[in-house]
Design a protein around this motif. Structure first.
Motif, PDB file in Angstrom:
ATOM      1  N   ALA A 186      -7.493  45.110 -10.225  1.00 46.48           N
ATOM      2  CA  ALA A 186      -7.942  46.390 -10.784  1.00 46.48           C
ATOM      3  C   ALA A 186      -8.442  47.315  -9.677  1.00 46.48           C
ATOM      4  N   LEU A 187      -9.170  46.774  -8.713  1.00 49.26           N
ATOM      5  CA  LEU A 187      -9.664  47.592  -7.609  1.00 49.26           C
ATOM      6  C   LEU A 187      -8.503  48.142  -6.789  1.00 49.26           C
ATOM      7  N   ARG A 188      -7.510  47.312  -6.527  1.00 48.43           N
ATOM      8  CA  ARG A 188      -6.351  47.770  -5.760  1.00 48.43           C
ATOM      9  C   ARG A 188      -5.570  48.841  -6.506  1.00 48.43           C
ATOM     10  N   ALA A 189      -5.499  48.702  -7.826  1.00 45.41           N
ATOM     11  CA  ALA A 189      -4.756  49.680  -8.624  1.00 45.41           C
ATOM     12  C   ALA A 189      -5.395  51.059  -8.559  1.00 45.41           C
ATOM     13  N   THR A 190      -6.723  51.120  -8.416  1.00 44.59           N
ATOM     14  CA  THR A 190      -7.408  52.406  -8.372  1.00 44.59           C
ATOM     15  C   THR A 190      -7.588  52.926  -6.950  1.00 44.59           C
ATOM     16  N   GLY A 191      -7.431  52.064  -5.943  1.00 41.46           N
ATOM     17  CA  GLY A 191      -7.592  52.491  -4.558  1.00 41.46           C
ATOM     18  C   GLY A 191      -9.022  52.636  -4.108  1.00 41.46           C
ATOM     19  N   ALA A 192      -9.984  52.168  -4.918  1.00 36.87           N
ATOM     20  CA  ALA A 192     -11.391  52.291  -4.549  1.00 36.87           C
ATOM     21  C   ALA A 192     -11.743  51.295  -3.447  1.00 36.87           C
ATOM     22  N   THR A 193     -12.617  51.701  -2.564  1.00 39.77           N
ATOM     23  CA  THR A 193     -13.214  50.789  -1.596  1.00 39.77           C
ATOM     24  C   THR A 193     -14.255  49.957  -2.340  1.00 39.77           C
ATOM     25  N   ALA A 194     -14.423  48.701  -1.946  1.00 36.70           N
ATOM     26  CA  ALA A 194     -15.355  47.846  -2.683  1.00 36.70           C
ATOM     27  C   ALA A 194     -16.146  46.963  -1.735  1.00 36.70           C
ATOM     28  N   LEU A 195     -17.394  46.708  -2.134  1.00 40.43           N
ATOM     29  CA  LEU A 195     -18.287  45.816  -1.402  1.00 40.43           C
ATOM     30  C   LEU A 195     -18.767  44.752  -2.383  1.00 40.43           C
ATOM     31  N   LEU A 196     -18.400  43.493  -2.109  1.00 37.35           N
ATOM     32  CA  LEU A 196     -18.757  42.370  -2.965  1.00 37.35           C
ATOM     33  C   LEU A 196     -19.828  41.531  -2.287  1.00 37.35           C
ATOM     34  N   VAL A 197     -21.005  41.484  -2.870  1.00 40.54           N
ATOM     35  CA  VAL A 197     -22.075  40.633  -2.336  1.00 40.54           C
ATOM     36  C   VAL A 197     -21.984  39.263  -2.982  1.00 40.54           C
ATOM     37  N   THR A 198     -21.944  38.216  -2.170  1.00 38.47           N
ATOM     38  CA  THR A 198     -21.803  36.867  -2.699  1.00 38.47           C
ATOM     39  C   THR A 198     -22.437  35.865  -1.736  1.00 38.47           C
ATOM     40  N   HIS A 199     -22.790  34.696  -2.263  1.00 35.43           N
ATOM     41  CA  HIS A 199     -23.222  33.588  -1.408  1.00 35.43           C
ATOM     42  C   HIS A 199     -22.186  32.469  -1.435  1.00 35.43           C
ATOM     43  N   ASP A 200     -21.062  32.710  -2.121  1.00 30.69           N
ATOM     44  CA  ASP A 200     -20.017  31.716  -2.320  1.00 30.69           C
ATOM     45  C   ASP A 200     -18.930  31.912  -1.257  1.00 30.69           C
ATOM     46  N   GLN A 201     -18.830  30.960  -0.319  1.00 29.43           N
ATOM     47  CA  GLN A 201     -17.866  31.092   0.772  1.00 29.43           C
ATOM     48  C   GLN A 201     -16.428  31.128   0.275  1.00 29.43           C
ATOM     49  N   GLN A 202     -16.091  30.257  -0.670  1.00 31.09           N
ATOM     50  CA  GLN A 202     -14.725  30.243  -1.183  1.00 31.09           C
ATOM     51  C   GLN A 202     -14.376  31.557  -1.863  1.00 31.09           C
ATOM     52  N   GLU A 203     -15.327  32.112  -2.604  1.00 28.29           N
ATOM     53  CA  GLU A 203     -15.113  33.395  -3.267  1.00 28.29           C
ATOM     54  C   GLU A 203     -14.823  34.484  -2.240  1.00 28.29           C
ATOM     55  N   ALA A 204     -15.606  34.526  -1.186  1.00 30.25           N
ATOM     56  CA  ALA A 204     -15.407  35.539  -0.148  1.00 30.25           C
ATOM     57  C   ALA A 204     -14.051  35.387   0.527  1.00 30.25           C
ATOM     58  N   LEU A 205     -13.703  34.168   0.922  1.00 27.06           N
ATOM     59  CA  LEU A 205     -12.458  33.948   1.656  1.00 27.06           C
ATOM     60  C   LEU A 205     -11.225  34.205   0.800  1.00 27.06           C
ATOM     61  N   SER A 206     -11.290  33.857  -0.484  1.00 29.85           N
ATOM     62  CA  SER A 206     -10.105  33.966  -1.345  1.00 29.85           C
ATOM     63  C   SER A 206      -9.933  35.342  -1.967  1.00 29.85           C
ATOM     64  N   THR A 207     -10.990  36.163  -1.984  1.00 25.38           N
ATOM     65  CA  THR A 207     -10.942  37.432  -2.698  1.00 25.38           C
ATOM     66  C   THR A 207     -10.854  38.641  -1.793  1.00 25.38           C
ATOM     67  N   ALA A 208     -11.534  38.614  -0.645  1.00 23.19           N
ATOM     68  CA  ALA A 208     -11.747  39.822   0.141  1.00 23.19           C
ATOM     69  C   ALA A 208     -10.669  40.056   1.197  1.00 23.19           C
ATOM     70  N   ASP A 209     -10.528  41.331   1.581  1.00 20.33           N
ATOM     71  CA  ASP A 209      -9.686  41.705   2.723  1.00 20.33           C
ATOM     72  C   ASP A 209     -10.452  41.504   4.025  1.00 20.33           C
ATOM     73  N   LEU A 210     -11.758  41.750   3.972  1.00 14.42           N
ATOM     74  CA  LEU A 210     -12.653  41.542   5.104  1.00 14.42           C
ATOM     75  C   LEU A 210     -13.862  40.751   4.629  1.00 14.42           C
ATOM     76  N   VAL A 211     -14.404  39.921   5.517  1.00 12.00           N
ATOM     77  CA  VAL A 211     -15.626  39.187   5.205  1.00 12.00           C
ATOM     78  C   VAL A 211     -16.641  39.502   6.293  1.00 12.00           C
ATOM     79  N   ALA A 212     -17.814  40.006   5.867  1.00 15.46           N
ATOM     80  CA  ALA A 212     -18.911  40.301   6.796  1.00 15.46           C
ATOM     81  C   ALA A 212     -20.001  39.264   6.569  1.00 15.46           C
ATOM     82  N   VAL A 213     -20.259  38.448   7.579  1.00 10.57           N
ATOM     83  CA  VAL A 213     -21.289  37.412   7.488  1.00 10.57           C
ATOM     84  C   VAL A 213     -22.599  37.987   8.011  1.00 10.57           C
ATOM     85  N   VAL A 214     -23.629  37.968   7.159  1.00  8.94           N
ATOM     86  CA  VAL A 214     -24.934  38.524   7.528  1.00  8.94           C
ATOM     87  C   VAL A 214     -25.869  37.389   7.925  1.00  8.94           C
TER      88      VAL A 214
END
Length: 352
Positions: A186-214
């Motif tokens: 859905a995000l790709r269909a609209t072209g919106a930029t998105a920031l997903l906050v998560t503590h789940d490593q698998q979620e970050a790796l499998s979902t995101a185009d970029l992963v920022a580790v804080v």
């Protein structure tokens, strides 16, 4: 994918709460327009504070936030949340319980023509796979459906940026993968930029185009999921993002390999000869072989954890203080107490 009108640029962001130690310590982050970036880190590292500052719910002590070249936060600038073109998908949906699904989605479209509001609402519900659900009430929906409605509500006003605050936490593990894929589509269909906050490593790796580790209020590394996993910036990042095998090593002549307790290992980048440091490998780069194989290093199996699709075999190796985990696919060739051989495949990253 890149739409520069929706680039997110965060520079030198700092934030403290009262007299406590700073939560954000000069954080820098750039997300190209149209990309989905996951912000990953341990509890207390500053992930949620970053999200709230970008949303406009918190005032930063220093630094700037710009979206598509438009300053949202900066010296003398603090745009209110409603003027930022930022949509928010909170934890557990947070739908208005007294409003229908359609009225929830249309909530951010006040001031638009009624016909346009209805058309946009239907379009968003169709986008998230809930066409025909407009007349239902939130309590009639499953948790996954409520998250889809929350996403539709966030996307309806055509935001330049969508913030997702651990939106899948309340869902059963069986639902998460499917909902994550739908949200990404859905995000790709609209072209919106998105920031997903998560503590789940698998979620970050499998979902995101970029992963920022804080880490402690700063970005320790920001890269594609593949780059982050294969070439972590340091051993801490390696251990936080997936399982890591850490080995002491000494770089050989030529700088292309290092000598370790598991034998000679190829390096991902050349290094100075004679240099010592920590080598980072992943458990799937280790192979179990016959204990007497020529190039193998002998090891003793201490534990086996079977997961169905694969297994984790823990072994001890002479010269290593800590046990080593090996990820094994297919039938298990060994059991606890047995001798085995270990062979390293692929390249390691060296950290002095």
């Amino acid at each position: 994918m890149n739409d520069r009108q929706n680039d997110l640029r965060v520079q030198g962001l700092a934030k403290s709460y009262g007299r406590e130690a700073p939560v954000l310590r000069g954080l820098d982050l750039t997300v190209p327009g149209g990309a989905l970036a996951a912000v990953l880190g341990p509890s207390g590292c500053g992930k949620t504070t970053l999200l709230r500052v970008v949303a406009g719910f918190l005032r930063a002590d220093a630094g700037t936030v710009a979206l598509g070249g438009r300053t949202l936060v900066g010296p003398g600038v603090q745009l209110p949340p409603e003027r930022r073109r930022v949509g928010i998908v909170p934890q557990e949906g947070a739908l208005f319980p007294h409003l229908s699904v359609a009225r929830n989605v249309a909530f951010g479209l006040a001031g638009t023509d009624r016909g346009e509001r209805r058309r946009r609402t239907e379009e968003m519900l169709d986008l998230v796979g809930l066409a025909g659900y407009g007349d239902r009430m939130p309590h009639e929906l499953s948790g996954g459906q409520q998250q889809r409605v929350a996403l539709a509500r966030a996307l309806a006003p055509r935001p330049g940026l969508v913030l997702l605050d651990e939106p899948f936490n309340a869902l059963d593990s069986a639902l998460r993968a499917g909902i994550r894929a739908d949200v990404r589509a859905a995000l790709r269909a609209t072209g919106a930029t998105a920031l997903l906050v998560t503590h789940d490593q698998q979620e970050a790796l499998s979902t995101a185009d970029l992963v920022a580790v804080v880490r402690q209020g700063r970005i320790a590394q920001c890269a594609t999921p593949q780059e982050l996993y294969r070439r972590p910036a340091d051993p801490w990042v390696a251990g936080f993002v997936g399982d890591a095998v850490l080995l002491p090593g000494t770089v050989g002549d030529g700088g292309a390999t290092a000598t370790t307790p598991l034998g000679t290992v190829a390096l991902a980048a050349p290094a100075d000869g004679g240099r010592t440091g920590t080598l980072v490998l992943r458990p799937e780069q280790l192979r179990l072989t016959d204990a007497d194989a020529g190039e193998a290093v002998r090891a003793t199996v201490t534990d086996v954890c079977f997961y169905g699709h694969d297994a984790k075999v823990t072994v001890t190796v002479e010269g290593l203080d800590a046990p080593v985990d090996v990820r094994v696919a297919g039938p298990l060739p060994v059991g606890p107490g047995e001798q085995t051989g270990i062979r390293v495949t692929g390249e390691a990253t060296l950290h002095p």
